[in-house]
Design a protein around this motif. Sequence first.
Motif, PDB file in Angstrom:
ATOM      1  N   GLY A   1      29.126 102.579 -97.195  1.00  0.00           N
ATOM      2  CA  GLY A   1      30.325 102.044 -96.565  1.00  0.00           C
ATOM      3  C   GLY A   1      30.639 100.618 -96.975  1.00  0.00           C
ATOM      4  N   ALA A   2      29.687  99.939 -97.601  1.00  0.00           N
ATOM      5  CA  ALA A   2      29.906  98.551 -98.007  1.00  0.00           C
ATOM      6  C   ALA A   2      30.628  98.487 -99.347  1.00  0.00           C
ATOM      7  CB  ALA A   2      28.584  97.814 -98.111  1.00  0.00           C
ATOM      8  N   PRO A   3      31.414  97.435 -99.584  1.00  0.00           N
ATOM      9  CA  PRO A   3      31.977  97.231-100.921  1.00  0.00           C
ATOM     10  C   PRO A   3      30.856  97.125-101.955  1.00  0.00           C
ATOM     11  CG  PRO A   3      32.957  95.724 -99.327  1.00  0.00           C
ATOM     12  CD  PRO A   3      31.791  96.359 -98.642  1.00  0.00           C
ATOM     13  N   ALA A   4      31.101  97.668-103.113  1.00  0.00           N
ATOM     14  CA  ALA A   4      30.081  97.689-104.173  1.00  0.00           C
ATOM     15  C   ALA A   4      30.056  96.353-104.899  1.00  0.00           C
ATOM     16  CB  ALA A   4      30.339  98.834-105.132  1.00  0.00           C
ATOM     17  N   HIS A   5      29.553  95.333-104.204  1.00  0.00           N
ATOM     18  CA  HIS A   5      29.358  94.012-104.788  1.00  0.00           C
ATOM     19  C   HIS A   5      27.860  93.863-105.067  1.00  0.00           C
ATOM     20  CE1 HIS A   5      33.348  93.497-103.340  1.00  0.00           C
ATOM     21  NE2 HIS A   5      33.102  92.867-102.224  1.00  0.00           N
ATOM     22  N   TYR A   6      27.458  93.971-106.314  1.00  0.00           N
ATOM     23  CA  TYR A   6      26.019  93.922-106.583  1.00  0.00           C
ATOM     24  C   TYR A   6      25.749  93.368-107.972  1.00  0.00           C
ATOM     25  CZ  TYR A   6      26.778  98.342-109.186  1.00  0.00           C
ATOM     26  OH  TYR A   6      27.216  99.302-110.060  1.00  0.00           O
ATOM     27  N   ALA A   7      24.484  93.035-108.190  1.00  0.00           N
ATOM     28  CA  ALA A   7      24.027  92.592-109.506  1.00  0.00           C
ATOM     29  C   ALA A   7      22.760  93.350-109.859  1.00  0.00           C
ATOM     30  CB  ALA A   7      23.770  91.088-109.513  1.00  0.00           C
ATOM     31  N   VAL A   8      22.595  93.593-111.139  1.00  0.00           N
ATOM     32  CA  VAL A   8      21.414  94.275-111.668  1.00  0.00           C
ATOM     33  C   VAL A   8      20.578  93.239-112.405  1.00  0.00           C
ATOM     34  CG1 VAL A   8      20.590  96.142-113.139  1.00  0.00           C
ATOM     35  CG2 VAL A   8      22.765  96.399-111.911  1.00  0.00           C
ATOM     36  N   TRP A   9      19.276  93.216-112.087  1.00  0.00           N
ATOM     37  CA  TRP A   9      18.405  92.158-112.590  1.00  0.00           C
ATOM     38  C   TRP A   9      17.181  92.722-113.310  1.00  0.00           C
ATOM     39  CZ3 TRP A   9      20.193  87.240-111.712  1.00  0.00           C
ATOM     40  CH2 TRP A   9      21.159  87.094-110.706  1.00  0.00           C
ATOM     41  N   ASP A  10      16.783  92.040-114.362  1.00  0.00           N
ATOM     42  CA  ASP A  10      15.470  92.242-114.959  1.00  0.00           C
ATOM     43  C   ASP A  10      14.517  91.365-114.158  1.00  0.00           C
ATOM     44  OD1 ASP A  10      13.214  92.515-116.475  1.00  0.00           O
ATOM     45  OD2 ASP A  10      14.029  91.602-118.295  1.00  0.00           O
TER      46      ASP A  10
END
Length: 536
Positions: free
Chosen positions: A470-479
Amino acid sequence: MTDDSTTLLLGGRIHSPSNPDATAMAVKDGTIVWIGQDGPGRALHPDARVEDLDGAFVAPGFVDAHVHATATGLHLAGVDLGGITDAAGLLAAIRAAARPGEVLVAHGWDETTWTADRLPSRAEIDEAAAGVPVYLSRVDVHSALVSTALVELAPAARDAAGWSADGPLTRDAHHHVRAAVRAALTREQRRRAQEAFLRLAAARGIVSVHECAGPDISGEDDLADLLALAAEPGHPEVIGYWGELDAVDTARRLGARGLAGDLFADGALGSHTAALHVPYLDEPGSTGARYLDADTIAGHLIACTEAGLQAGFHVIGDAAVAEVVRGFQLAEKTVGQRTLAGGRHRLEHLEMIDAEQARALAGWGVTGSMQPQFDALWGGPAGMYAQRLGPERAAAMNPFAMLAAEGVLLAFGSDCPVTPLQPWDSVRAAVHHRTPGSGLSARAAFTAHTRGGHRAAGVNDGLTGSLVPGAPAHYAVWDAADLVVAAPDSRVQRWSTDPRSRVPALPPLDPDAPLPTCLRTVRGGEVLYDAFTSAA
């Protein structure tokens, strides 16, 4: 047939309070629709476009709650004075960088870190600049060394408070020369600087920034252009704040979230302009500069509350904090406690505050927009705080733990270009505060730099800033390295890897641990940055 509207991320480590062991996440039309394990994810979303995370760490995107985009972008392409160690080095940098026909803008000198703290004279700067207008901002951006050629572009500076015939300019004199620098920029220069800033923010895993603009900072055209640029596809969100009194119409015209940010209640410690109760240790004749009184502060709070705008102030010194608290007390008498708290007002920096004041601010629903790297840069027994204030007052600076315990919402940022746009560094600095007992848990610090930033801008839906369905897809992908969880009992150990804790894990934040590297930044399902296709 592939469902292009749904993306299924598999094989990762998902930072989710709803499912701390999750390895997969599904996003549809910019919203997170499911979080769980790989197998169920494939079964539930057989037609989704699949992204293999290959063990990467997925976390909510960062929010930087206090930035100056154009200034930061200019400094990215300009001269970094942070590594200068004396006056000779500063003059050499001017000689190397000065170009006829252009204003030289450089940033970051800090004489408290020099091997000898003598500043160059204006005559020496003029000789090195060979007639070029020069603006060299101190690391705190509240004073600057300038050339005579720049003063000629801002002659009113000579009659303003903070004028010095030979040393750094502060207060109103500094505002005059900064305005002259701003006027000398072309619109194209400004756009390039703003684009550079937004690209860098995206590359650092940041999905939203709060631009703290104002008539003494950047100008209406600057903020309007930045908001228009950020509205174009592929950029982090920009929340605009305008720091001016009696400017409700201006805020509405610009589309600013509030009359807040850098509306100065006082100055900065580094430039001896933060307002203090007790004089500076290294400048005993000065208690700094207080720019607003309690009645003015109250009037601003009332006007903003009634207009449905967030109000706020730049406030650092203890005398300025006391004046702001008195302003809130006066405003409450007019609008009432509940209405005042509903305004979701905010204070920037808030470095010198006691528990009683914090408790009062929490009752008014005030956000503390703070910068943990200030403590990393200036804290400790030998840092700038101790030089300016003495060790006892310095040890009480930036009391994150106390503010959180008293119920003040914290939102972290950089105040870039004052400190770098490095959110993981800020999280680590908040955890490893230089004063024992003043730091936060890793979880609390991370929340302040993610969900706390959204809440500071008035987003209180309980979802934004978290990875939950339900949350906005605000994300980051990290090594990132192996993840760890804060131990419930600090007497036993700081970190625990026990999955039974059910607390979402984070990368290790020990002082020598390598911090994560951003691989991708996504806002509302739109990719803002991809390490394999973008140039940071």
